[in-house]
Design a protein around this motif. Sequence first.
Motif, PDB file in Angstrom:
ATOM      1  N   SER A 247       9.310   0.014  12.284  1.00 38.72           N
ATOM      2  CA  SER A 247       8.885   1.345  12.682  1.00 38.72           C
ATOM      3  C   SER A 247       9.705   1.914  13.830  1.00 38.72           C
ATOM      4  N   ASN A 248      10.588   1.136  14.378  1.00 35.79           N
ATOM      5  CA  ASN A 248      11.263   1.527  15.625  1.00 35.79           C
ATOM      6  C   ASN A 248      12.711   1.967  15.425  1.00 35.79           C
ATOM      7  N   ILE A 249      13.071   2.336  14.198  1.00 29.41           N
ATOM      8  CA  ILE A 249      14.416   2.855  13.955  1.00 29.41           C
ATOM      9  C   ILE A 249      14.296   4.154  13.176  1.00 29.41           C
ATOM     10  N   PRO A 250      15.248   5.072  13.336  1.00 31.11           N
ATOM     11  CA  PRO A 250      15.176   6.348  12.615  1.00 31.11           C
ATOM     12  C   PRO A 250      15.136   6.138  11.105  1.00 31.11           C
ATOM     13  N   LEU A 251      14.384   6.987  10.421  1.00 29.60           N
ATOM     14  CA  LEU A 251      14.250   6.856   8.972  1.00 29.60           C
ATOM     15  C   LEU A 251      15.600   6.882   8.271  1.00 29.60           C
ATOM     16  N   ALA A 252      16.487   7.747   8.699  1.00 31.96           N
ATOM     17  CA  ALA A 252      17.790   7.864   8.039  1.00 31.96           C
ATOM     18  C   ALA A 252      18.611   6.586   8.144  1.00 31.96           C
ATOM     19  N   ASP A 253      18.271   5.732   9.088  1.00 34.62           N
ATOM     20  CA  ASP A 253      19.001   4.476   9.273  1.00 34.62           C
ATOM     21  C   ASP A 253      18.328   3.284   8.601  1.00 34.62           C
ATOM     22  N   LYS A 254      17.124   3.470   8.077  1.00 36.01           N
ATOM     23  CA  LYS A 254      16.404   2.366   7.467  1.00 36.01           C
ATOM     24  C   LYS A 254      17.024   2.002   6.116  1.00 36.01           C
ATOM     25  N   ARG A 255      17.124   0.694   5.861  1.00 39.34           N
ATOM     26  CA  ARG A 255      17.523   0.222   4.536  1.00 39.34           C
ATOM     27  C   ARG A 255      16.310  -0.176   3.698  1.00 39.34           C
ATOM     28  N   ILE A 256      15.165  -0.399   4.359  1.00 40.20           N
ATOM     29  CA  ILE A 256      13.939  -0.784   3.659  1.00 40.20           C
ATOM     30  C   ILE A 256      12.837   0.165   4.098  1.00 40.20           C
ATOM     31  N   THR A 257      12.270   0.905   3.142  1.00 42.40           N
ATOM     32  CA  THR A 257      11.226   1.875   3.435  1.00 42.40           C
ATOM     33  C   THR A 257      10.015   1.627   2.543  1.00 42.40           C
ATOM     34  N   ALA A 258       8.921   2.334   2.859  1.00 42.73           N
ATOM     35  CA  ALA A 258       7.672   2.092   2.138  1.00 42.73           C
ATOM     36  C   ALA A 258       6.905   3.384   1.942  1.00 42.73           C
ATOM     37  N   GLU A 259       6.062   3.364   0.926  1.00 48.56           N
ATOM     38  CA  GLU A 259       5.248   4.504   0.528  1.00 48.56           C
ATOM     39  C   GLU A 259       3.777   4.112   0.511  1.00 48.56           C
ATOM     40  N   ALA A 260       2.923   5.056   0.916  1.00 50.20           N
ATOM     41  CA  ALA A 260       1.476   4.926   0.710  1.00 50.20           C
ATOM     42  C   ALA A 260       1.031   6.009  -0.261  1.00 50.20           C
ATOM     43  N   CYS A 261      -0.060   5.755  -0.964  1.00 50.86           N
ATOM     44  CA  CYS A 261      -0.575   6.726  -1.931  1.00 50.86           C
ATOM     45  C   CYS A 261      -1.939   7.255  -1.511  1.00 50.86           C
ATOM     46  N   ILE A 262      -2.232   8.445  -1.997  1.00 49.94           N
ATOM     47  CA  ILE A 262      -3.468   9.137  -1.647  1.00 49.94           C
ATOM     48  C   ILE A 262      -4.695   8.247  -1.883  1.00 49.94           C
ATOM     49  N   HIS A 263      -4.759   7.596  -3.026  1.00 49.52           N
ATOM     50  CA  HIS A 263      -5.967   6.836  -3.359  1.00 49.52           C
ATOM     51  C   HIS A 263      -6.183   5.649  -2.434  1.00 49.52           C
ATOM     52  N   HIS A 264      -5.096   5.038  -1.955  1.00 46.57           N
ATOM     53  CA  HIS A 264      -5.257   3.921  -1.023  1.00 46.57           C
ATOM     54  C   HIS A 264      -5.620   4.394   0.384  1.00 46.57           C
ATOM     55  N   LEU A 265      -5.383   5.675   0.666  1.00 49.23           N
ATOM     56  CA  LEU A 265      -5.775   6.253   1.952  1.00 49.23           C
ATOM     57  C   LEU A 265      -7.179   6.855   1.906  1.00 49.23           C
ATOM     58  N   TRP A 266      -7.688   7.122   0.718  1.00 46.50           N
ATOM     59  CA  TRP A 266      -8.966   7.826   0.564  1.00 46.50           C
ATOM     60  C   TRP A 266     -10.109   6.881   0.196  1.00 46.50           C
ATOM     61  N   PHE A 267      -9.886   6.044  -0.806  1.00 42.84           N
ATOM     62  CA  PHE A 267     -10.955   5.196  -1.339  1.00 42.84           C
ATOM     63  C   PHE A 267     -10.892   3.785  -0.754  1.00 42.84           C
ATOM     64  N   SER A 268     -11.976   3.028  -0.932  1.00 36.12           N
ATOM     65  CA  SER A 268     -11.992   1.594  -0.633  1.00 36.12           C
ATOM     66  C   SER A 268     -12.794   0.896  -1.719  1.00 36.12           C
ATOM     67  N   ASP A 269     -12.891  -0.434  -1.634  1.00 34.26           N
ATOM     68  CA  ASP A 269     -13.620  -1.172  -2.665  1.00 34.26           C
ATOM     69  C   ASP A 269     -15.100  -0.793  -2.713  1.00 34.26           C
ATOM     70  N   ALA A 270     -15.614  -0.181  -1.661  1.00 34.94           N
ATOM     71  CA  ALA A 270     -17.007   0.274  -1.689  1.00 34.94           C
ATOM     72  C   ALA A 270     -17.217   1.390  -2.703  1.00 34.94           C
ATOM     73  N   ASP A 271     -16.146   2.055  -3.105  1.00 35.51           N
ATOM     74  CA  ASP A 271     -16.261   3.190  -4.020  1.00 35.51           C
ATOM     75  C   ASP A 271     -16.293   2.783  -5.486  1.00 35.51           C
ATOM     76  N   TYR A 272     -16.024   1.505  -5.799  1.00 36.01           N
ATOM     77  CA  TYR A 272     -16.085   1.095  -7.203  1.00 36.01           C
ATOM     78  C   TYR A 272     -17.487   1.263  -7.777  1.00 36.01           C
ATOM     79  N   ALA A 273     -18.510   1.109  -6.946  1.00 38.42           N
ATOM     80  CA  ALA A 273     -19.887   1.217  -7.436  1.00 38.42           C
ATOM     81  C   ALA A 273     -20.147   2.589  -8.050  1.00 38.42           C
ATOM     82  N   GLU A 274     -19.570   3.631  -7.449  1.00 35.90           N
ATOM     83  CA  GLU A 274     -19.754   4.987  -7.973  1.00 35.90           C
ATOM     84  C   GLU A 274     -18.662   5.385  -8.943  1.00 35.90           C
ATOM     85  N   LYS A 275     -17.407   5.079  -8.623  1.00 41.48           N
ATOM     86  CA  LYS A 275     -16.270   5.596  -9.376  1.00 41.48           C
ATOM     87  C   LYS A 275     -15.820   4.679 -10.513  1.00 41.48           C
TER      88      LYS A 275
END
Length: 444
Positions: A247-275
């Motif tokens: 996390s401590n280097i500029p993005l343009a200089d990174k050789r390894i980057t990562a992505e997060a998705c909406i569903h992993h930021l919104w839901f948790s395993d508690a939501d399986y009961a409803e969804k």
Amino acid sequence: MSKTVIKAATVVNEGKIDTCDVLIVDGRIEKVAPQLAVVADVEINAEGLHLLPGLIDDQVHFREPGLTYKADIWHESRAAVAGGTTSFMEMPNTVPNTLTQALLQDKYDVAARQSLANYSFYMGAANDNLDEVLRTDAKEVCGIKVFMGSSTGNMLVDDEHTLQSIFASSPMLIATHCEDEATIQQNLARYKATYGDKLTPDMHPLIRSAEACYISSSRAVGLARKHGTRLHILHISTAKEIGLFESNIPLADKRITAEACIHHLWFSDADYAEKGNFIKWNPAVKTAADREGVWAAVLDGHIDVIATDHAPHTLAEKSQPYGQAPSGGPLVQHALQALLDMYHGGRLTLEQLVQKGAHNVATCFQVAERGFVREGYWADLVLVDLNKPYTVSRSNLLSKCRWSPFEGYTFKSTITHTWVSGKLVYQHGELLEKGSGQRLSFDR
């Protein structure tokens, strides 16, 4: 020469929020200034509205060719622009899999005719197509996709020699789906031995476990470090994986980057009961602690971009028992609204939203002349009303599958206008469908 001026918009761009006019001439942003005295063909009064660069979604599955009963480029690109996503990068696990340059070109040809959003397509890697992979044009294609864990489709790359060769030789960014197949199969066998055919959706994060993700992500990072590969790991879903990234280097200089998705930021395993199966994704939605870990990584820079992994299936398919229901769901129409709700909830600022959903994607993939509200750049823009609620219903869903995990939910914000390459394609709930998106190019 066509001119559009957007007047008195609250522009969110590059860490700042300012009230400005924006002049669009022949598809590009000509001028951004506090007040512009110009005569334009179209004038939009944006007073009280926020103008953002359109989102760039680096991971969607639009299912064309071969699976168009679930989705297709025309329907899903309409959903995208209605949701403020102006560019997408689409995955190769269609039918046939996108494993040759000819099949890749076929997808570009369809998008040129059908897509309302700007587009790019990943070249797919398999155990036996390295020669085709190495022919990929880095300036015209977003990346190489490597499935290091099985998902929808049959593109698992599990041959060690092939993996080493791809990581050593790739001419461009490699995007990976990381779940260890051996661990998943062991977990699945154990659960089947106990429960037989009575598996339920809440078991999904235990079968496709955090350990399966970590083993595979660790392997990908190790390969990338060994070979100096430009690696981008998709849909991080566990707190344990965060330590693999910097996390401590500029993005343009990174050789390894990562992505997060909406569903992993919104839901948790508690939501399986409803969804239930409607939040069944690969990698799985996991614990609240994992969700908090991913959130922390988004905010501190360990995770660089936010995307959707939009992956529609029919309602009938998702309504099957857990073991038969495929993984994935539609998200591209509501990604920006979900992020704006996260802003309203104090999770992130508008500046951070724009950074993770537009700026950083453009930087990470070296997208040419998009992702920012900059003079000379293409006008990929979205206007939002932060204070106008919007309820998701079956009647306003645009993805071909016509269901959503957000159905019935009321977002706090509404998207009012979307411009793609300077063309107004969406306005006040109406798809104008004038012109089409453009093929993305890359400064590599």
